[in-house]
Design an enzyme around this catalytic site. Structure first.
Site, mmCIF file in Angstrom:
data_model
loop_
_atom_site.group_PDB
_atom_site.id
_atom_site.type_symbol
_atom_site.label_atom_id
_atom_site.label_comp_id
_atom_site.label_asym_id
_atom_site.label_seq_id
_atom_site.Cartn_x
_atom_site.Cartn_y
_atom_site.Cartn_z
ATOM 1 N N VAL A 498 0.823 -1.219 0.000
ATOM 2 C CA VAL A 498 0.000 0.000 0.000
ATOM 3 C C VAL A 498 0.855 1.267 0.000
ATOM 4 O O VAL A 498 2.049 1.224 0.282
ATOM 5 C CB VAL A 498 -0.958 0.016 1.214
ATOM 6 C CG1 VAL A 498 -1.904 -1.157 1.159
ATOM 7 C CG2 VAL A 498 -0.182 0.013 2.526
ATOM 8 N N GLU A 499 0.207 2.388 -0.309
ATOM 9 C CA GLU A 499 0.865 3.702 -0.414
ATOM 10 C C GLU A 499 2.004 3.681 -1.435
ATOM 11 O O GLU A 499 3.030 4.321 -1.261
ATOM 12 C CB GLU A 499 1.391 4.164 0.949
ATOM 13 C CG GLU A 499 0.321 4.335 2.017
ATOM 14 C CD GLU A 499 -0.535 5.564 1.792
ATOM 15 O OE1 GLU A 499 -0.366 6.210 0.762
ATOM 16 O OE2 GLU A 499 -1.382 5.835 2.647
ATOM 17 N N GLY A 500 1.822 2.918 -2.509
ATOM 18 C CA GLY A 500 2.851 2.792 -3.532
ATOM 19 C C GLY A 500 3.655 1.527 -3.326
ATOM 20 O O GLY A 500 4.253 1.337 -2.265
#
Length: 823
Positions: A498-500
């Site tokens: 997540v978050e990239g």
């Protein structure tokens, strides 16, 4: 005489390049040296020589001449090889701030500025919240029950989160929020995560990328008054729809589209947006009452007032979850049972006033998102990793001391210490990095630092949890309420993704953003290449390009001088002691090497560096490891002095800088032009590597320390939820460990006598009686050992379930995938 003259000229040139006083002053200094050498070598002041010298100096210092002969050609050449930067890329690069990362990237850190950085601390209100509300929440959470039975937090925990303001940590106080510092948010999330990953993810999402932060920073007064009080009280639950079926890390290419048009809302015709969207992997979506939505906005009819603009780009809006046309409520199952699911919308009409910040913020969503990613990347996910490091340190160290094999504590085996020493190093590094990263967030949104934090923290979490699994072995593999490792192990891929996604963050973002945001000239140079006013662009390019060239030569010269001096000319803070000074000097030298290597990559590869991800990732690793080393030094200097602290700091620093060094050598060895790379390697490392791999003595020292109740272990205990409850997965191990500490001397005497065959008896009771009769231990000690041994045995047991646990009610299922309801 000629050799002296030549040497004088070369030294003067090197000095001018090293100190880089500017083109005009540098030329004057070099000319003065040149003319002085004429006293011993007349040829230096021969008219022909002077004419040549004057011509070169004029070419460099007369702007009109320089532009005509040099700059115009360079401008044309570089324009041809540099790719055009899209508006989205430009906005992403302009978003956020730089901090200490810029000093490290530029090759000459200002150590006195670094010394002035103070460590973040908690206010009384923040400390009270952690000691009371957070502690009470942790008492409500049983991760085994949540994970295997409820598939959700218990209702009382949900209500407590809402009532006590856990969703309001970033919301301003004037709207009912707590407005805690980034450090406080990190500490809160770490403590919850040490008890329940599900609970931590649930609490962290409204406080990271979400409507709350976007509204607080960009919302209109009306939007803030409408939504922020409800978000603060928990009567409104937010989520943010960004990623989708074909858009993950490349969030900038979202296909979801909004068309500006007129439509009906609340019985009136208003200017609005017709939306179609499909979002996936949205945390809190199944329970959300309000959705932050990112989409691409088009205005084909110029209804927003600008007839020349049709494509506005990414825009963010706020939509009630029950709004007509919105489909929401289904759940994904990411491996941990926090709320996560899809959001769809077909022919959804919203007023333009629902754009966050109002219509004037149309098309500015990408910059808003980039600037608001800092909380998720720099606070929330690293907080989960830091909690894993501290729990892993304490649990693995305790288990290594309790568990015995071959009549020896398993933590004493050198093979095990190879793993536990890494847990110690990574746990210490994570806590140190937490302090410096959250400090950086107090004054801005440093996009490069938060990308470093997200990638390296979650990768360190993966490594240390894997090591913990190896040490605990079968005790960690078997699922059950006794297992203190398995559920964090299952959650690792979530933080990685997540978050990239981590692969993208490392290979593209850290160095890609770092080179643009931290370089003193590069981004501005590229901007001049894309300006429509070519005349002004050439003038600006001329000024910036030669400043960049001088800076680049200076950085390379500095790397060479520091390398040639063997660190002795490298800088360190004035207050550095004998231990920290050598590490500061190594960072200083490697910073110069990074700067020259980055210029080499950018100068030779230009725009093609975007596709050379292996090379850019290595330079990003160097930058990151130098930042981590600075974090370790800053953290160490602010802790009470102890042998344990120094051992942990030394090993962590050694690993960070050794990793940075090896990344540089890998960069040189794999560069596309080997000859040039070889020259730069020799310039930066004229005597070869400056650090060897951490030796076995360091590993053994850490392997021993992690089993002891040392000051580092005690400090880590202050950051997490601690339990001594024997029925708790963590409490069972910790209470046994604490009991062992009270009987350790007697336990050691008993085990030593047993291993030497001095004790008679087939069970522990008989052998304890034998030990007492031989005065090896006292009767009181024997009673304490007997009590400890029962507790020890229980702590080593794994869960075993009755057959009924695995039986499912008979259900007629024609299609096993039917329940998934894929769309």
């Amino acid at each position: 005489m000629f050799l002296i003259t030549l040497l004088s000229v070369l030294v003067a040139f090197a000095a001018v390049m090293y100190f880089n006083p500017g083109l005009l002053i540098g030329s004057a200094i070099f000319t003065a040296v040149w003319l002085t050498t004429g006293l011993i070598t007349p040829a230096m002041v021969h008219p022909v020589t002077l004419v040549i010298l004057a011509g070169v100096l004029a070419l460099l210092n007369v702007p009109q001449l320089r532009r005509a002969v040099l700059t115009k050609s360079a401008y044309k050449t570089i324009s041809g090889v540099m790719p055009q930067m899209s508006q989205t890329e430009s906005e992403a690069l302009e978003a956020g701030t730089t901090w200490w990362d810029a000093d490290l990237f530029q090759g000459k850190p200002d150590w006195e500025k670094f010394s002035s950085i103070t460590m973040p601390t908690l206010t009384k209100k923040e400390q009270s919240f952690i000691d009371n509300e957070v502690e009470e929440l942790c008492g409500m959470l049983d991760e085994w029950e949540i994970h295997h039975y409820r598939k959700d937090l218990p209702p009382e925990a949900w209500q407590f989160l809402k009532d006590k303001g856990f969703f309001s940590l970033i919301i301003p106080e004037e709207y009912g929020g707590k407005h805690f510092s980034p450090y406080a948010q990190s500490r809160i999330m770490s403590k919850i995560a040490s008890r329940s990953i599900t609970g931590a993810v649930t609490a962290m999402v409204p406080n990271s990328l979400g409507p709350g932060e976007l509204l607080a920073k960009y919302g209109t007064d009306e939007q803030k008054k409408r939504w922020l009080p409800g978000l603060a009280k928990g009567t409104e639950i937010p989520c943010f729809g960004l990623t989708g079926p074909e858009v993950g890390s490349d969030a900038g290419s979202i296909p979801d589209l909004g068309i500006v048009c007129k439509g009906e809302h609340d019985g009136k015709e208003v200017l609005g947006i017709r939306l179609n969207f499909a979002k996936r992997w949205i945390t809190l979506a199944p329970v959300a009452t309000v959705i932050g939505l990112a989409f691409k906005l088009r205005d084909p009819d110029g209804l927003l007032g600008d007839p020349d603009t049709q494509d506005y780009g990414i825009t963010c809006a706020l939509i009630p979850a029950d709004h007509e046309g919105v489909e929401i409520g289904r759940r994904h199952y990411p491996g941990a049972p926090f709320m996560n699911g899809p959001i769809n919308g077909e022919d959804v009409f919203i007023p333009v006033d629902w754009i966050i910040g109002g219509p004037e913020m149309a098309g500015k969503g990408w910059r808003m998102l980039i600037e608001c990613l800092g909380a998720g990347r720099g606070v929330s996910l690293p907080a989960l990793a830091t909690a894993s490091g501290e729990v892993g340190y304490r649990m693995t160290g305790a288990f290594g001391k309790i568990r015995r094999q071959f009549k020896t504590e398993v933590g004493k085996f050198e093979g095990v210490q190879e793993a536990t020493s890494q847990i110690a190093i990574l746990g210490y590094t994570l806590e140190a990095m937490r302090h410096l990263v959250t400090k950086s967030l107090e004054s801005g949104t440093p996009s490069v630092i938060t990308a470093m934090a997200k990638y390296h923290a979650t990768e360190m979490m993966r490594t240390l949890i894997n090591h913990g699994m190896d040490v605990a072995g079968g005790r960690a593999i078997q699922l059950g309420p006794r297992n203190f490792m398995a559920l964090p192990y299952q959650s690792v891929p979530i933080a990685i993704t997540v978050e990239g996604a981590n692969i993208l963050t490392r290979s593209l973002m850290i160095f890609g953003q770092g080179s643009m945001r931290c370089h003193p000239y590069l981004f501005d140079v590229i901007q001049t290449l894309q300006t429509d006013d070519k005349k002004q662009g050439l003038k600006d390019f001329d000024r910036l390009f030669f400043a960049l060239a001088g800076n680049s030569i200076s950085r390379t010269m500095r790397a060479f001088v520091l390398g040639l001096s063997g660190n002795r000319l490298a800088n360190a803070p004035e207050k550095a002691d004998s231990f920290t000074k050598e590490w500061y000097q190594r960072i200083d030298r490697m910073s110069a090497a990074l700067a020259s290597s980055a210029d080499l990559a950018l100068g030779v590869l230009g725009g093609d560096l975007k596709r050379r991800e292996l090379l850019s990732a290595r330079l990003g690793d160097v930058h990151s490891q130098l930042f981590m080393a600075c974090s370790i030094l800053k953290y160490y200097e602010n802790q009470p002095a102890s042998t344990a602290e120094k051992v942990h700091a030394r090993a962590s620093l050694h690993q960070a800088l050794y990793t940075a060094q090896e990344a540089l050598f890998d960069f040189y060895d794999n560069f596309t032009v080997p000859g040039i790379a070889g020259v730069f390697k020799r310039l930066a490392f004229p005597y070869g590597r400056i650090l060897k791999k951490p030796d076995d003595d360091q590993l053994r020292a850490l392997g021993d320390l992690i089993m002891e109740d040392n000051p580092v272990r005690q400090k880590f205990g202050q950051f997490i939820h601690n339990s001594l409850e024997p029925s708790d997965a963590f409490g069972r191990v910790e209470s046994t460990y604490q009991k062992l500490l009270t009987v350790e001397d007697a336990w050691g005497k008993y085990n030593k006598a047993e291993s030497r065959g001095k004790l008679a008896g087939d069970d522990i009771d008989a052998r304890l009686s034998s030990a007492v009769s031989q005065n090896i231990i006292t009767q009181e000690e024997a009673d304490n050992i007997r009590e400890y041994d029962k507790q020890r045995y229980d702590a080593l047991l794994t869960d075993a379930f009755e057959k009924s646990f695995f039986e499912r009610a008979e259900v007629e299922v024609k299609d096993p995938a039917a329940d998934a309801n894929v769309s």
